[in-house]
Motif scaffolding. Sequence first.
Motif, mmCIF file in Angstrom:
data_model
loop_
_atom_site.group_PDB
_atom_site.id
_atom_site.type_symbol
_atom_site.label_atom_id
_atom_site.label_comp_id
_atom_site.label_asym_id
_atom_site.label_seq_id
_atom_site.Cartn_x
_atom_site.Cartn_y
_atom_site.Cartn_z
ATOM 1 N N MET A 53 0.814 -1.101 0.116
ATOM 2 C CA MET A 53 0.040 0.073 0.113
ATOM 3 C C MET A 53 0.841 1.338 0.094
ATOM 4 N N THR A 54 0.338 2.465 -0.440
ATOM 5 C CA THR A 54 0.914 3.546 -0.323
ATOM 6 C C THR A 54 0.132 4.603 0.769
ATOM 7 N N LEU A 55 0.801 4.853 1.574
ATOM 8 C CA LEU A 55 -0.122 5.860 2.640
ATOM 9 C C LEU A 55 0.462 7.317 2.168
ATOM 10 N N GLU A 56 -0.693 7.988 1.982
ATOM 11 C CA GLU A 56 -0.488 9.507 1.396
ATOM 12 C C GLU A 56 -0.790 10.209 2.861
ATOM 13 N N HIS A 57 -0.545 11.305 3.098
ATOM 14 C CA HIS A 57 -0.853 12.227 4.084
ATOM 15 C C HIS A 57 -0.899 13.665 3.751
ATOM 16 N N ARG A 87 4.323 6.238 9.743
ATOM 17 C CA ARG A 87 4.922 6.355 8.249
ATOM 18 C C ARG A 87 3.934 6.706 7.096
ATOM 19 N N TYR A 88 4.867 7.064 6.110
ATOM 20 C CA TYR A 88 3.850 7.210 4.808
ATOM 21 C C TYR A 88 4.753 6.819 3.768
ATOM 22 N N GLY A 89 4.104 6.780 2.602
ATOM 23 C CA GLY A 89 4.937 6.256 1.403
ATOM 24 C C GLY A 89 4.521 4.812 1.066
ATOM 25 N N ALA A 90 5.399 4.284 0.358
ATOM 26 C CA ALA A 90 5.203 2.762 -0.248
ATOM 27 C C ALA A 90 5.610 1.817 1.043
ATOM 28 N N LEU A 91 4.467 0.845 1.326
ATOM 29 C CA LEU A 91 4.867 -0.060 2.533
ATOM 30 C C LEU A 91 4.349 -1.371 1.870
#
Lengths: 156, 86
Positions: A53-57, A87-91
Amino acid sequence: MIRVQRDDFDIGRELDALTAGRTDIGGLASFVGLVRDFVNPGSGADTAAIHGMTLEHYPGMTEKMLTEIEAEANRRWPLQASLIIHRYGALRPGERIVLVACAAAHREDALQACSFLIDWLKTKAPFWKLEDTDAGPRWVAAKESDDDLAARWDKA
Amino acid sequence: MKVLYFAWLRGRVGTGEETIAPPDGVATVGQLLDWLAARSPGHAEALKDRALVRVAVNQEFAGPNTPVAADDEVALFPPMTGGGAP
């Protein structure tokens, strides 16, 4: 203390740092959120496997909201120390997303404050998850049950 | 006025940020959303279900009656989904 970062964190090091040199802490409670590789059963979404997943903020507002949420926890419980790392970004599945920790003289304050922080964070901090699934990218929908969990901390 | 779009709202609008100059009649968040929805089919699609749109004015959560002004930063986004697994 709050931190918003792309990089992973070391749980042991972070928790040790929170209590280092202190002799007034009787309990340290923590919660770690991880990326899971399957969709919640009964969520209504199809059951495609999740590859990551990618976490956007919302930079700026994220830090502001996490600071406010942490301050609220410290108003409600007598905490000796508290920490939120998100954290944010690709995980990828298995990776850590978030660490919440609360230290107090007594365990009940630490445990309750920790539970409060993660419940409030989910509904009040501006993060959004984009899942990478077999069926393509999909924005995760917020759950009413998350609102219910956050609302149980509302003051009467 | 600066307007920011996050998550699927950005995809539907087609941009993450735009600078706009709404007319004098646009004084609240509700009026701003109405005005934005008329800007393009993408805006209309993004804003068609207002129950799914959250708004922050200058990084504070806002409601339909919150005032907006020319130098404000207004952000539009879906309900938040941070934290661990749902």
